[in-house]
Scaffold this motif. Structure first.
Motif, short mmCIF file in Angstrom:
data_model
loop_
_atom_site.label_atom_id
_atom_site.label_comp_id
_atom_site.label_asym_id
_atom_site.label_seq_id
_atom_site.Cartn_x
_atom_site.Cartn_y
_atom_site.Cartn_z
N ARG A 31 8.41 11.65 55.81
CA ARG A 31 7.32 11.51 56.78
C ARG A 31 7.88 11.45 58.21
N ARG A 32 8.94 10.69 58.37
CA ARG A 32 9.55 10.50 59.70
C ARG A 32 10.14 11.79 60.25
N THR A 33 10.67 12.64 59.39
CA THR A 33 11.37 13.85 59.84
C THR A 33 10.58 15.13 59.56
N ASP A 34 9.32 14.99 59.13
CA ASP A 34 8.48 16.13 58.79
C ASP A 34 9.16 17.02 57.74
N ALA A 35 9.65 16.37 56.70
CA ALA A 35 10.36 17.07 55.63
C ALA A 35 9.52 17.08 54.36
N GLU A 36 9.90 17.91 53.43
CA GLU A 36 9.30 17.93 52.10
C GLU A 36 10.06 16.94 51.22
N LEU A 37 9.35 16.24 50.36
CA LEU A 37 9.95 15.32 49.41
C LEU A 37 10.19 16.08 48.11
N LEU A 38 11.41 16.02 47.61
CA LEU A 38 11.76 16.66 46.36
C LEU A 38 12.30 15.59 45.42
N ALA A 39 11.47 15.20 44.44
CA ALA A 39 11.84 14.15 43.48
C ALA A 39 12.50 14.80 42.27
N VAL A 40 13.72 14.40 41.98
CA VAL A 40 14.52 15.03 40.93
C VAL A 40 14.83 14.03 39.81
N LEU A 41 14.47 14.40 38.60
CA LEU A 41 14.85 13.62 37.43
C LEU A 41 15.82 14.46 36.61
N ALA A 42 17.04 13.96 36.47
CA ALA A 42 18.05 14.64 35.66
C ALA A 42 17.98 14.10 34.23
N TRP A 43 18.21 14.97 33.28
CA TRP A 43 18.18 14.53 31.89
C TRP A 43 19.26 15.25 31.09
N GLU A 44 19.69 14.59 30.05
CA GLU A 44 20.62 15.16 29.08
C GLU A 44 20.11 14.81 27.69
N PRO A 45 20.47 15.58 26.69
CA PRO A 45 20.10 15.21 25.33
C PRO A 45 20.72 13.85 24.97
N PRO A 46 20.09 13.11 24.07
CA PRO A 46 20.65 11.81 23.66
C PRO A 46 22.09 11.98 23.18
N GLY A 47 22.97 11.16 23.69
CA GLY A 47 24.38 11.25 23.33
C GLY A 47 25.17 12.27 24.13
N GLY A 48 24.48 13.03 24.97
CA GLY A 48 25.16 14.02 25.80
C GLY A 48 25.11 15.41 25.18
N GLU A 49 25.57 16.37 25.96
CA GLU A 49 25.53 17.78 25.55
C GLU A 49 26.37 18.05 24.31
N LEU A 50 27.59 17.52 24.26
CA LEU A 50 28.47 17.77 23.12
C LEU A 50 27.88 17.24 21.82
N ALA A 51 27.37 16.01 21.87
CA ALA A 51 26.76 15.42 20.67
C ALA A 51 25.54 16.22 20.23
N HIS A 52 24.77 16.72 21.19
CA HIS A 52 23.58 17.50 20.85
C HIS A 52 23.97 18.81 20.17
N ARG A 53 24.97 19.48 20.72
CA ARG A 53 25.40 20.77 20.15
C ARG A 53 25.99 20.59 18.75
N SER A 54 26.68 19.47 18.51
CA SER A 54 27.34 19.30 17.23
C SER A 54 26.49 18.55 16.20
N SER A 55 25.29 18.17 16.58
CA SER A 55 24.40 17.44 15.67
C SER A 55 23.86 18.37 14.59
N MET A 56 23.70 17.83 13.39
CA MET A 56 23.14 18.63 12.30
C MET A 56 21.67 18.91 12.53
N PHE A 57 20.96 17.96 13.14
CA PHE A 57 19.54 18.11 13.39
C PHE A 57 19.23 17.76 14.85
N PRO A 58 19.63 18.64 15.77
CA PRO A 58 19.38 18.32 17.18
C PRO A 58 17.90 18.34 17.52
N SER A 59 17.51 17.46 18.43
CA SER A 59 16.12 17.46 18.92
C SER A 59 15.86 18.75 19.66
N PRO A 60 14.67 19.32 19.51
CA PRO A 60 14.36 20.55 20.25
C PRO A 60 14.42 20.31 21.75
#
Length: 177
Positions: A31-60
């Motif tokens: 508001r003070r600088t006449d800028a756009e607000l960009l709200a960022v939520l970062a996410w990873e699969p539970p346990g991280g990328e490696l655990a997700h790739r090596s899981s027998m039944f990864p969440s979609p």
């Protein structure tokens, strides 16, 4: 102004009290600088990328991304309600670690990256500091919003309640009788 038009206040959002404080601060800076607000939520699969790739039944992945989007919408609603932040804004869900996702998103020299500084507890060894990563790697200014002093009191009260320790209701106000 940078290479993409309007200035941006990029803020990391997780839904924590610290990220909600950062979200409010970023909206104020936008508001003070006449800028756009960009709200960022970062996410990873539970346990991280490696655990997700090596899981027998990864969440979609689509389900995980949808859940992350819902967390972002909930955080925005918690912070601003129906009124919104009062500035032009976008929500962005990014797959990856929080620090890297924020630094890669806030990639313009005239961006402002706003993050909650988080607690100063002893868990830093297990959970690397997003704040430290952003300060070390960002191509733009970084504003680290410290936790509210009330947050520490709230955590302390919660701990006392969960341990079933006595609690004087006067402690919830200002400690005076």
């Amino acid at each position: 102004m940078g290479d993409g038009g309007r200035r941006r206040a990029v803020v990391g959002v997780s839904g924590s009290l610290g990220s909600l404080a950062a979200l409010h601060r970023a909206a104020n800076e936008a508001r003070r600088t006449d800028a756009e607000l960009l709200a960022v939520l970062a996410w990873e699969p539970p346990g991280g990328e490696l655990a997700h790739r090596s899981s027998m039944f990864p969440s979609p992945v689509a389900d995980l991304r949808r859940d992350a989007g819902e967390r972002l919408l909930t955080a925005l609603d918690t912070a601003f309600g129906d009124a919104g932040p009062g500035v032009p804004f976008q929500g962005l869900v990014v797959r990856g670690t929080a620090g890297r996702a924020l630094v890669e998103t806030a990639d313009r020299a005239d961006d402002l990256l706003v993050i909650g500084a988080g607690s100063r507890g002893g868990m830093r060894v297990l959970f690397p500091s997003v704040t430290r990563y952003c300060v070390a790697h960002a191509a733009c200014p970084v504003l680290a919003v410290p936790p509210s002093p009330l947050q520490g009191e709230l955590i302390s009260m919660h701990r006392r309640i969960s341990l079933r320790l006595s609690l004087d209701a006067r402690e919830l106000t200002d400690g005076r009788s």
